[in-house]
Design an enzyme around this catalytic site. Structure first.
Site, PDB file in Angstrom:
ATOM      1  CD  GLU A 169      -0.038   6.220   0.853  1.00 21.93           C
ATOM      2  OE1 GLU A 169       0.237   5.882   2.025  1.00 21.93           O
ATOM      3  OE2 GLU A 169      -0.381   5.409  -0.021  1.00 21.93           O
TER       4      GLU A 169
ATOM      5  CD  GLU B  55       5.311   8.059   4.472  1.00 19.46           C
ATOM      6  OE1 GLU B  55       4.772   7.005   4.043  1.00 19.46           O
ATOM      7  OE2 GLU B  55       5.838   8.145   5.581  1.00 19.46           O
TER       8      GLU B  55
ATOM      9  CD  GLU C 125       3.041   1.282   1.763  1.00 17.43           C
ATOM     10  OE1 GLU C 125       2.043   2.025   1.645  1.00 17.43           O
ATOM     11  OE2 GLU C 125       3.571   1.035   2.855  1.00 17.43           O
TER      12      GLU C 125
END
Length: 121
Positions: free
Chosen positions: A30, A71, A78
């Site tokens: 990420e 996050e 996701e």
């Protein structure tokens, strides 16, 4: 799926290992995580400089940590959605958008907290 039947200290050590593995995976996969950690290199020392007391320091650092936590949650959402299917589905898009909103709201909180401490001493 069978969970390992660990108890006590063994379970705590195993959980710590899983957590470190998750942090490593998030860092490697990420870009946003890497960007936020890079920003923290500058913002954490600045928080110690700006804070006049422990409460201000806790607010400054806590708001940064909250962005990082959101996050991580967004990345997990996701990954789960992508694991299920890469085909577009309205609920998949909604889940990803809500995860993104988590991060955005946490960033707004950072701006509010840091702005209040900087501009309203």
């Amino acid at each position: 799926m069978n969970k390992p039947n660990r108890t006590g200290l063994g379970r705590i050590i195993a959980a710590g290992g899983y957590s470190l593995r998750g942090l490593k995976a998030a860092f490697q996969s990420e870009a946003a995580i890497r960007q936020e950690l890079f920003a923290a290199i500058f913002l954490v020392p600045l928080a110690f400089y700006l804070a006049d007391n422990g409460i201000e320091l806790a607010l400054l650092l806590g708001s940064l940590i909250l962005v990082f936590l959101m996050e991580l949650i967004n990345s997990a959402i996701e990954a789960i959605v992508d694991r299920i299917s890469f085909e577009h589905h309205p609920l998949s898009g909604q889940a990803k958008d809500i995860g993104s909103a988590l991060v955005m709201i946490a960033i707004v909180l950072v701006v509010i907290v840091w702005g209040a401490i900087i501009f309203y001493p």
